[in-house]
Write a protein that holds these residues in place. Structure first.
Motif, short mmCIF file in Angstrom:
data_model
loop_
_atom_site.label_atom_id
_atom_site.label_comp_id
_atom_site.label_asym_id
_atom_site.label_seq_id
_atom_site.Cartn_x
_atom_site.Cartn_y
_atom_site.Cartn_z
N ASP A 1 73.49 91.85 -2.05
CA ASP A 1 72.97 92.00 -0.61
C ASP A 1 71.74 91.65 -0.39
O ASP A 1 71.21 91.82 0.86
CB ASP A 1 73.36 93.61 -0.71
CG ASP A 1 72.43 94.37 -1.26
OD1 ASP A 1 72.27 93.98 -2.51
OD2 ASP A 1 72.10 95.48 -0.61
N LEU A 2 70.92 91.13 -1.20
CA LEU A 2 69.44 90.94 -1.00
C LEU A 2 69.62 89.13 -0.90
O LEU A 2 70.22 88.55 -1.26
CB LEU A 2 68.70 91.13 -2.09
CG LEU A 2 68.51 92.76 -2.22
CD1 LEU A 2 67.80 93.15 -3.38
CD2 LEU A 2 67.91 93.28 -0.85
N PRO A 3 68.42 88.80 -0.17
CA PRO A 3 68.10 87.23 0.07
C PRO A 3 67.48 86.87 -1.44
O PRO A 3 67.34 87.50 -2.42
CB PRO A 3 67.03 87.36 0.99
CG PRO A 3 66.50 88.42 1.04
CD PRO A 3 67.45 89.57 0.66
N PRO A 4 67.61 85.60 -1.53
CA PRO A 4 66.91 84.77 -2.76
C PRO A 4 65.70 85.38 -3.00
O PRO A 4 65.21 85.79 -1.81
CB PRO A 4 67.13 83.36 -2.42
CG PRO A 4 68.08 83.15 -1.49
CD PRO A 4 68.11 84.48 -0.44
N VAL A 5 65.05 85.33 -4.23
CA VAL A 5 63.92 85.66 -4.49
C VAL A 5 62.96 84.39 -4.86
O VAL A 5 63.57 83.83 -5.61
CB VAL A 5 63.72 86.79 -5.66
CG1 VAL A 5 62.21 86.93 -6.08
CG2 VAL A 5 64.61 87.87 -5.24
N GLU A 6 61.81 84.34 -4.22
CA GLU A 6 60.80 83.26 -4.71
C GLU A 6 59.70 84.10 -5.33
O GLU A 6 59.35 85.20 -5.00
CB GLU A 6 60.01 82.68 -3.45
CG GLU A 6 60.85 81.71 -2.92
CD GLU A 6 60.30 81.08 -1.70
OE1 GLU A 6 59.05 81.31 -1.57
OE2 GLU A 6 61.02 80.36 -1.16
N TYR A 7 59.40 83.56 -6.49
CA TYR A 7 58.27 84.12 -7.25
C TYR A 7 56.77 83.60 -7.43
O TYR A 7 56.93 82.16 -7.39
CB TYR A 7 58.65 84.28 -8.91
CG TYR A 7 60.04 85.09 -9.17
CD1 TYR A 7 59.85 86.46 -9.35
CD2 TYR A 7 61.36 84.45 -9.19
CE1 TYR A 7 61.01 87.21 -9.52
CE2 TYR A 7 62.41 85.10 -9.43
CZ TYR A 7 62.34 86.43 -9.71
OH TYR A 7 63.38 87.28 -9.78
#
Length: 133
Positions: A31-37
């Motif tokens: 349910d969350l957007p993609p993550v950028e680190y």
């Protein structure tokens, strides 16, 4: 189109930063957007990155040297306006009281358990990004 969530990962150890990225993955919950680190190996890099803005969550290594994540957490909570939530990696479960002292919103023990890390990360991101979840 959803924007990606930005997660700052601080550790002097490149292997620890990699463990965090691999454990949480590109999307810690459906349910969350993609993550950028954004990876930082030093305190000055953490402060510079946070001052530039756009960070949704910080994962800080409590065992980092020469400046541990607990001290970094306490400092950024004092110095950064609208400081993002912090997930602290602690060396031992008994160190949880230190995470409270540092004002971290959550803590997980190191070595990282992928399910526990992803769940903690997802919970903090849902609180920070309610409109994106």
């Amino acid at each position: 189109m959803q924007r990606a969530a930005t997660v700052l990962v601080y550790s002097d150890d490149a292997n620890t930063r990699e463990q965090v990225r691999l454990a949480a993955g590109r999307r810690p919950a459906a349910d969350l957007p993609p993550v950028e680190y954004l990876e930082c190996a030093t305190l000055p890099a953490v402060l510079k990155t946070l001052e530039e803005g756009g960070v949704d969550l910080c994962v800080l290594d409590g065992e980092a040297v020469p400046v541990g994540g607990m001290g970094v957490c306490r400092q950024i909570k004092d110095e950064i306006f609208d400081c993002p939530p912090v997930l602290l990696l602690i060396g031992r479960p008994h160190d949880a009281w230190l995470a409270t002292w540092s004002r971290a919103e959550a803590a997980v023990a190191h070595p990282v358990d992928p399910a526990e890390l992803a769940a903690a990360l997802a919970s903090l991101l849902r609180k920070r990004l309610p409109s994106l979840a």
